[in-house]
Each structure stands twice: as C-alpha cells, then as structure tokens.
Design a protein around this motif. Structure first.
Motif, PDB file in Angstrom:
ATOM      1  N   ARG A 119       0.889  -1.167   0.000  1.00 43.04           N
ATOM      2  CA  ARG A 119       0.000   0.000   0.000  1.00 43.04           C
ATOM      3  C   ARG A 119       0.921   1.208   0.000  1.00 43.04           C
ATOM      4  N   LEU A 120       0.809   2.005  -1.041  1.00 43.29           N
ATOM      5  CA  LEU A 120       1.742   3.095  -1.256  1.00 43.29           C
ATOM      6  C   LEU A 120       0.965   4.368  -1.541  1.00 43.29           C
TER       7      LEU A 120
ATOM      8  N   VAL B 154       4.393   2.455 -18.302  1.00 42.97           N
ATOM      9  CA  VAL B 154       5.008   2.314 -16.981  1.00 42.97           C
ATOM     10  C   VAL B 154       4.446   1.084 -16.264  1.00 42.97           C
ATOM     11  N   ALA B 155       3.128   0.829 -16.443  1.00 44.13           N
ATOM     12  CA  ALA B 155       2.478  -0.303 -15.774  1.00 44.13           C
ATOM     13  C   ALA B 155       3.029  -1.650 -16.230  1.00 44.13           C
TER      14      ALA B 155
ATOM     15  N   ALA C 228       4.663   1.583  -8.349  1.00 44.90           N
ATOM     16  CA  ALA C 228       5.395   1.187  -7.137  1.00 44.90           C
ATOM     17  C   ALA C 228       6.893   1.422  -7.313  1.00 44.90           C
ATOM     18  N   GLY C 229       7.438   1.032  -8.461  1.00 45.80           N
ATOM     19  CA  GLY C 229       8.863   1.212  -8.706  1.00 45.80           C
ATOM     20  C   GLY C 229       9.254   2.667  -8.820  1.00 45.80           C
TER      21      GLY C 229
ATOM     22  N   ARG D  32       6.818  -3.194  -9.443  1.00 48.65           N
ATOM     23  CA  ARG D  32       5.471  -3.757  -9.523  1.00 48.65           C
ATOM     24  C   ARG D  32       5.505  -5.281  -9.456  1.00 48.65           C
ATOM     25  N   GLU D  33       6.446  -5.889 -10.137  1.00 44.33           N
ATOM     26  CA  GLU D  33       6.527  -7.348 -10.125  1.00 44.33           C
ATOM     27  C   GLU D  33       6.718  -7.880  -8.705  1.00 44.33           C
TER      28      GLU D  33
END
Length: 170
Positions: free
Chosen positions: A103-104, A133-134, A140-141, A150-151
């Motif tokens: 959670r960011l 980007v996704a 997240a990155g 993200r991975e």
C-alpha cells in the motif's frame, strides 16, 4: 500443475513465476480474461473482485489453478491520501486464497487526477513522459525509486494468496 494467470500483462506473469519459483511442478501461462471491474478499480472491494474474477476465468480456461492479480487505488481508513493497492486471488475451483500487497500513498497531484476519473497507468505515463510504466516497474517502482517494483509487489500479494495451496494450515 498448470497455472493460468488471468492477464496478458508480462509483469503479472513474471510476478506469478517469481511467487512459484522453486515449485518445479508448476508451469505458468498467460490467459486473456476480463476483470469485470472498471479499468481503474477504486477501493479494496472492487480490486479484490477484479482479482477473483481473473482467477476464476483463468481457471475456467482449463488450468489446475487460476491466478488473478489486480492493482487499484483505495482510501485507507482515517489515513490521509489515496493509496495504490494490490490484491491477488488464487482458486482451484473449490478453495479461494486472497492476499494483499504493498500500500503506497500516491502523490497529491496523481491522486487528484485519479480521483477525477483518470486511470493510474496513463497518469503515471503522462507525469513521467514515458509509455507503459504499468508494464515496466509500475507506479510502485517509480514512487519508491526502485526499492520495490510492480513485479515484486504483486509477487508478495500472490504469496499470501497461495497460502491455502502450499500449506495444510488453512
């Protein structure tokens, strides 16, 4: 064991492979399915629903396990801001496992645009002047300067969802 990931996004497939690393009996395939929720899920319930729909639909394509990974945004209780959230679901048709990831908090300008109806992925592309980007390090990155991508975040959510399938403690 044949595992179907309810997505064609290479990051979601790689996250599933990472979560199942060391399980030599697992093969992972991408399955093009609809999430059944808006492109930008809002709230934990909608994000979980998308993950569960993806997992069930992947399973229905003829796999032993169906995996659904869904990113969304949510407000978190009395905490200020809008947060990036990640949920995973795994099913064999009888049991469903769920796990939550990172959670960011989103930057205020990004959150304002997402609350205004835009999807997070294209907003991040616009803010960064990049594309897809996704399908790369994800929000997240970018927002952790690579501390987590993200991975990795999706693999963590999936590790939690795999609990009922890898241990007899459930």
């Amino acid at each position: 064991m044949r595992v179907g990931v309810g997505s064609t996004n290479p990051v979601k497939v790689a996250a599933t492979e990472a979560a199942l690393e060391g399980r030599t009996d697992a093969t992972v395939d991408s399955v093009d399915v609809a999430s059944g929720v808006p492109e930008q899920p809002f709230g934990d319930a909608e994000t979980v629903e998308g993950a569960e729909n993806r997992a069930r639909r992947a399973l229905d394509a003829g796999y032993d396990l169906g995996v659904g990974l869904e990113g969304g945004v949510a407000e978190v209780g009395d905490v200020d801001g809008l947060y990036l959230v990640m949920w995973a679901a795994v099913t064999d048709g009888e049991t469903i496992g769920r796990g939550s990831g990172l959670r960011l908090r989103l930057p205020d300008g990004v959150a304002r645009r997402v609350r205004g109806g835009e999807e997070l992925g294209p907003v991040m592309d616009d803010v960064l002047g990049e594309s897809n980007v996704a399908k790369k390090m994800g929000a997240a990155g970018v927002l952790t300067d690579g501390i987590v991508d993200r991975e990795t975040a999706l693999a963590g959510a999936l590790a939690g969802a795999l609990g009922p399938f890898v241990t007899d403690r459930y």
